[in-house]
Design a protein around this motif. Structure first.
Motif, PDB file in Angstrom:
ATOM      1  N   ILE A 102       0.840  -1.197   0.000  1.00 36.20           N
ATOM      2  CA  ILE A 102       0.000   0.000   0.000  1.00 36.20           C
ATOM      3  C   ILE A 102       0.876   1.248   0.000  1.00 36.20           C
ATOM      4  O   ILE A 102       1.807   1.381   0.786  1.00 36.20           O
ATOM      5  CB  ILE A 102      -0.973  -0.017   1.189  1.00 36.20           C
ATOM      6  N   GLY A 103       0.576   2.145  -0.925  1.00 36.99           N
ATOM      7  CA  GLY A 103       1.310   3.399  -1.036  1.00 36.99           C
ATOM      8  C   GLY A 103       2.431   3.377  -2.060  1.00 36.99           C
ATOM      9  O   GLY A 103       2.984   4.422  -2.396  1.00 36.99           O
ATOM     10  N   LEU A 104       2.782   2.181  -2.572  1.00 37.93           N
ATOM     11  CA  LEU A 104       3.854   2.121  -3.567  1.00 37.93           C
ATOM     12  C   LEU A 104       3.427   2.812  -4.857  1.00 37.93           C
ATOM     13  O   LEU A 104       2.262   2.750  -5.253  1.00 37.93           O
ATOM     14  CB  LEU A 104       4.227   0.669  -3.887  1.00 37.93           C
ATOM     15  N   ALA A 105       4.370   3.459  -5.515  1.00 34.19           N
ATOM     16  CA  ALA A 105       4.123   4.050  -6.825  1.00 34.19           C
ATOM     17  C   ALA A 105       3.943   2.920  -7.832  1.00 34.19           C
ATOM     18  O   ALA A 105       4.565   1.857  -7.715  1.00 34.19           O
ATOM     19  CB  ALA A 105       5.298   4.936  -7.235  1.00 34.19           C
ATOM     20  N   VAL A 117      -0.602   2.292  -5.256  1.00 36.17           N
ATOM     21  CA  VAL A 117      -1.395   1.183  -4.736  1.00 36.17           C
ATOM     22  C   VAL A 117      -2.201   1.725  -3.555  1.00 36.17           C
ATOM     23  O   VAL A 117      -1.635   2.145  -2.548  1.00 36.17           O
ATOM     24  CB  VAL A 117      -0.516  -0.003  -4.290  1.00 36.17           C
ATOM     25  N   LYS A 118      -3.516   1.726  -3.722  1.00 35.33           N
ATOM     26  CA  LYS A 118      -4.409   2.221  -2.672  1.00 35.33           C
ATOM     27  C   LYS A 118      -4.749   1.107  -1.686  1.00 35.33           C
ATOM     28  O   LYS A 118      -4.841   1.334  -0.489  1.00 35.33           O
ATOM     29  CB  LYS A 118      -5.689   2.775  -3.300  1.00 35.33           C
ATOM     30  N   ASN A 119      -4.944  -0.105  -2.209  1.00 38.51           N
ATOM     31  CA  ASN A 119      -5.339  -1.228  -1.365  1.00 38.51           C
ATOM     32  C   ASN A 119      -5.085  -2.527  -2.119  1.00 38.51           C
ATOM     33  O   ASN A 119      -4.828  -2.506  -3.324  1.00 38.51           O
ATOM     34  CB  ASN A 119      -6.821  -1.116  -0.994  1.00 38.51           C
ATOM     35  N   VAL A 120      -5.176  -3.630  -1.408  1.00 39.83           N
ATOM     36  CA  VAL A 120      -5.095  -4.958  -2.013  1.00 39.83           C
ATOM     37  C   VAL A 120      -6.382  -5.673  -1.611  1.00 39.83           C
ATOM     38  O   VAL A 120      -6.715  -5.744  -0.434  1.00 39.83           O
ATOM     39  CB  VAL A 120      -3.864  -5.741  -1.534  1.00 39.83           C
ATOM     40  N   ASP A 127      -5.730 -12.070  -5.629  1.00 41.33           N
ATOM     41  CA  ASP A 127      -5.448 -10.708  -5.205  1.00 41.33           C
ATOM     42  C   ASP A 127      -5.520  -9.721  -6.358  1.00 41.33           C
ATOM     43  O   ASP A 127      -5.083 -10.012  -7.481  1.00 41.33           O
ATOM     44  CB  ASP A 127      -4.055 -10.625  -4.571  1.00 41.33           C
ATOM     45  N   LEU A 128      -6.065  -8.549  -6.042  1.00 36.55           N
ATOM     46  CA  LEU A 128      -6.145  -7.433  -6.981  1.00 36.55           C
ATOM     47  C   LEU A 128      -5.534  -6.210  -6.322  1.00 36.55           C
ATOM     48  O   LEU A 128      -5.821  -5.924  -5.158  1.00 36.55           O
ATOM     49  CB  LEU A 128      -7.603  -7.115  -7.335  1.00 36.55           C
ATOM     50  N   LEU A 129      -4.695  -5.501  -7.062  1.00 43.37           N
ATOM     51  CA  LEU A 129      -4.189  -4.223  -6.579  1.00 43.37           C
ATOM     52  C   LEU A 129      -5.184  -3.147  -6.984  1.00 43.37           C
ATOM     53  O   LEU A 129      -5.555  -3.054  -8.149  1.00 43.37           O
ATOM     54  CB  LEU A 129      -2.824  -3.906  -7.186  1.00 43.37           C
ATOM     55  N   GLU A 130      -5.608  -2.345  -6.026  1.00 43.12           N
ATOM     56  CA  GLU A 130      -6.459  -1.196  -6.338  1.00 43.12           C
ATOM     57  C   GLU A 130      -5.517  -0.029  -6.599  1.00 43.12           C
ATOM     58  O   GLU A 130      -4.771   0.384  -5.711  1.00 43.12           O
ATOM     59  CB  GLU A 130      -7.404  -0.890  -5.181  1.00 43.12           C
ATOM     60  N   ILE A 131      -5.534   0.451  -7.844  1.00 43.74           N
ATOM     61  CA  ILE A 131      -4.631   1.513  -8.266  1.00 43.74           C
ATOM     62  C   ILE A 131      -5.372   2.842  -8.261  1.00 43.74           C
ATOM     63  O   ILE A 131      -6.431   2.979  -8.872  1.00 43.74           O
ATOM     64  CB  ILE A 131      -4.072   1.252  -9.685  1.00 43.74           C
ATOM     65  N   VAL A 158       6.033  -0.406  -7.973  1.00 49.65           N
ATOM     66  CA  VAL A 158       5.531  -1.615  -8.611  1.00 49.65           C
ATOM     67  C   VAL A 158       5.555  -1.350 -10.112  1.00 49.65           C
ATOM     68  O   VAL A 158       5.109  -0.287 -10.558  1.00 49.65           O
ATOM     69  CB  VAL A 158       4.069  -1.889  -8.167  1.00 49.65           C
ATOM     70  N   VAL A 159       6.096  -2.286 -10.878  1.00 49.85           N
ATOM     71  CA  VAL A 159       6.051  -2.183 -12.335  1.00 49.85           C
ATOM     72  C   VAL A 159       4.824  -2.963 -12.786  1.00 49.85           C
ATOM     73  O   VAL A 159       4.652  -4.123 -12.439  1.00 49.85           O
ATOM     74  CB  VAL A 159       7.332  -2.745 -12.970  1.00 49.85           C
TER      75      VAL A 159
END
Length: 167
Positions: A102-105, A117-120, A127-131, A158-159
């Motif tokens: 959470i918080g990664l660019a 990354v707002k949430n997982v 799993d889904l990354l909420e961008i 995160v790439v």
């Protein structure tokens, strides 16, 4: 990461009449809460010191040093429980703690920023990354090797390959 706290559970209420506390565990193995023993409040102050416990539907039933009566246990209902991040073991290769993501660019392989990354989330299919983009609505990205080829924790990013680019 030092002194950051990780949410590991929540007080669900009282169990029985002798001061036992029902806990909802957010750990992969609910009984892990017993290993952590000294649980904290969000501000870092002590919350509960677990003395013993047993599995129960949806979590654990525990005895805590600070709780002697059913009323005391009920008064704690809803209390979130934390542990210091630095007492957790390092994750295996290609595994991550949600809190570390959470918080990664988020950027493309070419370096174009996509957001943070707002949430997982996991709605049952993985799993889904909420961008959260700089502008516009948040969107979800499957947390797979194809969609997220690299996680660079040390660089804080995160790439990611946007879904329409995966084919």
């Amino acid at each position: 990461m030092g002194d950051s706290l990780i949410l590991v559970g929540r007080v669900a209420g009282a169990f029985g009449v002798r001061g036992e506390v029902r806990l909802t565990s957010y750990t992969a193995e609910p009984s892990a809460l017993l290993d952590y023993r000294d649980l904290k409040r969000e501000d870092g102050r002590p919350a509960l010191t677990l003395l013993s416990g047993r599995p129960a539907k949806g979590g654990l039933v525990v005895r805590a040093q600070e709780v002697e009566t059913r009323e005391q246990a009920e008064a704690l209902r809803g209390l979130n429980l934390y542990i210091p991040r630095d007492i957790l073991p390092e994750p295996e290769e290609d595994e991550f703690y949600v809190t570390d993501l959470i918080g990664l660019a988020v950027e493309t392989p070419q370096g174009e920023p996509l957001g943070r990354v707002k949430n997982v989330q996991d709605f049952g299919a993985g799993d889904l990354l909420e961008i959260e983009p700089p502008e516009g609505a948040a969107w979800y990205l499957p947390f797979t090797k194809e969609a997220v080829p690299e996680v660079r924790l040390a660089e804080g990013k995160v790439v990611a390959v946007r879904p329409e680019e995966t084919e």
